[in-house]
Motif scaffolding. Structure first.
Motif, PDB file in Angstrom:
ATOM      1  N   UNK A  52       0.856  -1.183   0.000  1.00 31.19           N
ATOM      2  CA  UNK A  52       0.000   0.000   0.000  1.00 31.19           C
ATOM      3  C   UNK A  52       0.889   1.229   0.000  1.00 31.19           C
ATOM      4  N   UNK A  53       0.442   2.283  -0.654  1.00 34.49           N
ATOM      5  CA  UNK A  53       1.251   3.494  -0.771  1.00 34.49           C
ATOM      6  C   UNK A  53       0.568   4.680  -0.105  1.00 34.49           C
ATOM      7  N   UNK A  54       1.361   5.708   0.127  1.00 31.78           N
ATOM      8  CA  UNK A  54       0.869   6.924   0.762  1.00 31.78           C
ATOM      9  C   UNK A  54      -0.143   7.656  -0.110  1.00 31.78           C
ATOM     10  N   UNK A  55      -0.124   7.403  -1.422  1.00 29.09           N
ATOM     11  CA  UNK A  55      -1.023   8.122  -2.335  1.00 29.09           C
ATOM     12  C   UNK A  55      -2.343   7.380  -2.565  1.00 29.09           C
ATOM     13  N   UNK A  56      -2.707   6.468  -1.676  1.00 26.07           N
ATOM     14  CA  UNK A  56      -3.989   5.748  -1.724  1.00 26.07           C
ATOM     15  C   UNK A  56      -4.094   4.789  -2.896  1.00 26.07           C
ATOM     16  N   UNK A  57      -2.986   4.253  -3.323  1.00 25.04           N
ATOM     17  CA  UNK A  57      -2.999   3.192  -4.324  1.00 25.04           C
ATOM     18  C   UNK A  57      -2.317   1.961  -3.738  1.00 25.04           C
ATOM     19  N   UNK A  58      -2.465   0.828  -4.427  1.00 25.94           N
ATOM     20  CA  UNK A  58      -1.765  -0.402  -4.075  1.00 25.94           C
ATOM     21  C   UNK A  58      -0.907  -0.806  -5.264  1.00 25.94           C
ATOM     22  N   UNK A  59       0.367  -1.080  -5.002  1.00 31.38           N
ATOM     23  CA  UNK A  59       1.286  -1.489  -6.066  1.00 31.38           C
ATOM     24  C   UNK A  59       1.750  -2.914  -5.819  1.00 31.38           C
ATOM     25  N   UNK A  60       2.070  -3.607  -6.904  1.00 33.03           N
ATOM     26  CA  UNK A  60       2.646  -4.937  -6.738  1.00 33.03           C
ATOM     27  C   UNK A  60       3.737  -5.167  -7.778  1.00 33.03           C
ATOM     28  N   UNK A  61       4.674  -5.997  -7.374  1.00 34.03           N
ATOM     29  CA  UNK A  61       5.803  -6.358  -8.227  1.00 34.03           C
ATOM     30  C   UNK A  61       5.878  -7.867  -8.348  1.00 34.03           C
ATOM     31  N   UNK A  62       5.934  -8.362  -9.579  1.00 33.33           N
ATOM     32  CA  UNK A  62       6.241  -9.781  -9.789  1.00 33.33           C
ATOM     33  C   UNK A  62       7.759  -9.907  -9.716  1.00 33.33           C
ATOM     34  N   UNK A  63       8.237 -10.786  -8.841  1.00 31.67           N
ATOM     35  CA  UNK A  63       9.668 -10.863  -8.584  1.00 31.67           C
ATOM     36  C   UNK A  63      10.459 -11.325  -9.800  1.00 31.67           C
ATOM     37  N   UNK A  64       9.838 -12.067 -10.700  1.00 29.41           N
ATOM     38  CA  UNK A  64      10.586 -12.563 -11.863  1.00 29.41           C
ATOM     39  C   UNK A  64      10.867 -11.473 -12.887  1.00 29.41           C
ATOM     40  N   UNK A  65      10.070 -10.376 -12.867  1.00 32.48           N
ATOM     41  CA  UNK A  65      10.291  -9.281 -13.812  1.00 32.48           C
ATOM     42  C   UNK A  65      10.688  -7.978 -13.122  1.00 32.48           C
ATOM     43  N   UNK A  66      10.260  -7.783 -11.873  1.00 29.70           N
ATOM     44  CA  UNK A  66      10.522  -6.533 -11.170  1.00 29.70           C
ATOM     45  C   UNK A  66       9.671  -5.375 -11.649  1.00 29.70           C
ATOM     46  N   UNK A  67       8.670  -5.661 -12.484  1.00 26.79           N
ATOM     47  CA  UNK A  67       7.852  -4.591 -13.050  1.00 26.79           C
ATOM     48  C   UNK A  67       6.776  -4.146 -12.054  1.00 26.79           C
ATOM     49  N   UNK A  68       6.604  -2.851 -11.924  1.00 27.90           N
ATOM     50  CA  UNK A  68       5.630  -2.251 -11.026  1.00 27.90           C
ATOM     51  C   UNK A  68       4.272  -2.171 -11.708  1.00 27.90           C
ATOM     52  N   UNK A  69       3.218  -2.586 -11.014  1.00 29.87           N
ATOM     53  CA  UNK A  69       1.849  -2.432 -11.506  1.00 29.87           C
ATOM     54  C   UNK A  69       1.018  -1.812 -10.389  1.00 29.87           C
ATOM     55  N   UNK A  70       0.056  -0.976 -10.765  1.00 28.92           N
ATOM     56  CA  UNK A  70      -0.706  -0.215  -9.776  1.00 28.92           C
ATOM     57  C   UNK A  70      -2.173  -0.590  -9.782  1.00 28.92           C
ATOM     58  N   UNK A  71      -2.757  -0.606  -8.581  1.00 29.04           N
ATOM     59  CA  UNK A  71      -4.195  -0.741  -8.395  1.00 29.04           C
ATOM     60  C   UNK A  71      -4.664   0.580  -7.794  1.00 29.04           C
ATOM     61  N   UNK A  72      -5.520   1.293  -8.480  1.00 27.26           N
ATOM     62  CA  UNK A  72      -5.917   2.629  -8.040  1.00 27.26           C
ATOM     63  C   UNK A  72      -7.424   2.703  -7.822  1.00 27.26           C
ATOM     64  N   UNK A  73      -7.893   3.894  -7.448  1.00 31.20           N
ATOM     65  CA  UNK A  73      -9.313   4.109  -7.247  1.00 31.20           C
ATOM     66  C   UNK A  73      -9.758   4.046  -5.800  1.00 31.20           C
ATOM     67  N   UNK A  74      -8.815   3.851  -4.856  1.00 34.00           N
ATOM     68  CA  UNK A  74      -9.163   3.814  -3.439  1.00 34.00           C
ATOM     69  C   UNK A  74      -9.430   5.234  -2.934  1.00 34.00           C
ATOM     70  N   UNK A  75     -10.444   5.380  -2.080  1.00 32.37           N
ATOM     71  CA  UNK A  75     -10.785   6.703  -1.541  1.00 32.37           C
ATOM     72  C   UNK A  75      -9.794   7.151  -0.483  1.00 32.37           C
ATOM     73  N   UNK A  76      -9.251   6.179   0.267  1.00 36.53           N
ATOM     74  CA  UNK A  76      -8.343   6.503   1.353  1.00 36.53           C
ATOM     75  C   UNK A  76      -7.112   5.614   1.261  1.00 36.53           C
TER      76      UNK A  76
END
Length: 345
Positions: free
Chosen positions: A205-229
């Motif tokens: 979870x991030x300070x900007x009200x999003x959730x990010x995840x990384x697949x360890x085999x690629x290291x690529x960042x992906x974001x889940x957004x739309x959270x109110x808080x």
């Protein structure tokens, strides 16, 4: 702090109380030993209480950290329990209550403690650094200072790698090599972390009200957004397929099966009236427990539907929900010191 037999449920879907106790202050952390015999409770007054899980009777207690316990954790072999707190140290006790050793931090408090899966090593987070010790308190590793205060730590399932989050991303060390960390970069502050049980994905979870995840085999960042808080809770199911997240009264469940969750819509679980504060999947079945500021604890089966299947209530904001390791019950605790063990199986 004796256990007390509770009244029977008032409805078929209400959870049956096996016992309840008063922990004496705000319950900051709860953990259950892997054999399901003991539960450890930490409170805001600095007390560590270890209780018999069958009866709820306190076995022993210790004034672990004068200004408050922040976290408690049993080693996976059940022989040791660790605490950390505002006095700048972590402490290890035997399961019978004997003090084993203190683990010094590098600042005025130690916020996080995490046992390696083999119970032979323990990591603590203090200020901007992470330290690793043996179970008897011998130093194994101290990381270089991170850009900011460490907000979460966690081991992968093998115990070979240790991750820490903060400003700038996730740092992952191979402990045996004690070398430089692999960095999963992020432009901002990460405030919590959940490593999937299969070790393949780190979600934060991030300070900007999003959730990010990384697949360890690629290291690529992906974001889940739309959270109110800001997201307050993250939890993986035991198969590493479902990731439950909460940044509101509703719970959002992302499906990592197949090629997901990229390009998919999550499931929304609605039932709480207040902000969801805690999430925990059963280690044995696909049942999710959630706790809220509205005092409710709800159980869900996301694989079967989006409505709660069972419920229970505490008396204040829920501060912990922890499953029995064999799915025989669940502990809920709140900000007024109430602790309840509900029967589930």
């Amino acid at each position: 702090m004796p256990g007390v037999t509770a009244t029977p449920p008032r409805a078929k879907t209400e959870l049956a109380e096996l016992w309840r106790l008063d922990a004496g202050d705000y319950v900051t952390s709860v953990n259950i030993s892997s054999d399901g015999r003991l539960c450890a409770l930490g409170n805001g007054a600095g007390q560590l209480v270890v209780a018999d899980l069958a009866s709820g009777a306190a076995c022993w207690s210790a004034p672990a950290h004068p200004d408050g316990v922040l976290q408690v954790a049993f080693a996976s072999d059940g022989r040791l329990v660790a605490t950390c707190g505002h006095d700048g140290s972590a402490r290890i006790y035997s399961a019978s209550g004997a003090f084993v050793c203190a683990l010094p931090g590098v600042g005025s408090w130690v916020e996080h403690v995490a046992w390696a899966p083999d119970s032979q090593s323990i990591a603590i987070a203090s200020g901007r650094a992470v330290r690793v010790f043996t179970r008897t308190g011998e130093s194994v590793l101290e990381t270089p200072a991170l850009p900011s205060t460490v907000t979460a730590i966690g081991w992968n399932r093998t115990g070979r790698e240790l991750a820490a989050t903060g400003y700038g991303g996730v740092h992952v060390w191979t402990v045996a090599e004690a070398g430089s960390a692999r960095k999963l970069a992020f432009k901002g502050s990460l405030i919590s972390m959940a490593w999937s049980p299969d070790g393949k994905v780190i979600a934060c979870a991030s300070q900007d009200s999003s959730v990010h995840f990384w697949r360890l085999n690629t290291g690529q960042d992906a974001a889940m957004s739309g959270y109110r808080f800001k997201t307050r809770a993250l939890a993986w199911d035991s198969h590493s397929r479902l990731l439950a997240t909460a940044g509101d009264a509703a719970i959002t469940v992302w499906d990592f099966g197949g090629a997901g969750p990229e390009g998919t819509r999550p499931m929304e679980l609605e039932g709480h009236n207040g902000l969801c504060t805690r999430l925990s999947f059963s280690p044995r079945k696909g049942v999710l427990a959630s706790g809220s500021q509205d005092t409710s604890v709800l159980l869900w089966e996301p694989n079967r539907g989006s409505k709660p299947i069972r419920f229970g209530f505490l008396e204040d904001e829920v501060t912990a929900v922890v499953w029995h390791p064999r799915h025989e019950g669940i502990i809920g605790a709140d900000a007024s010191g109430n602790v309840i063990f509900w029967k589930v199986a």
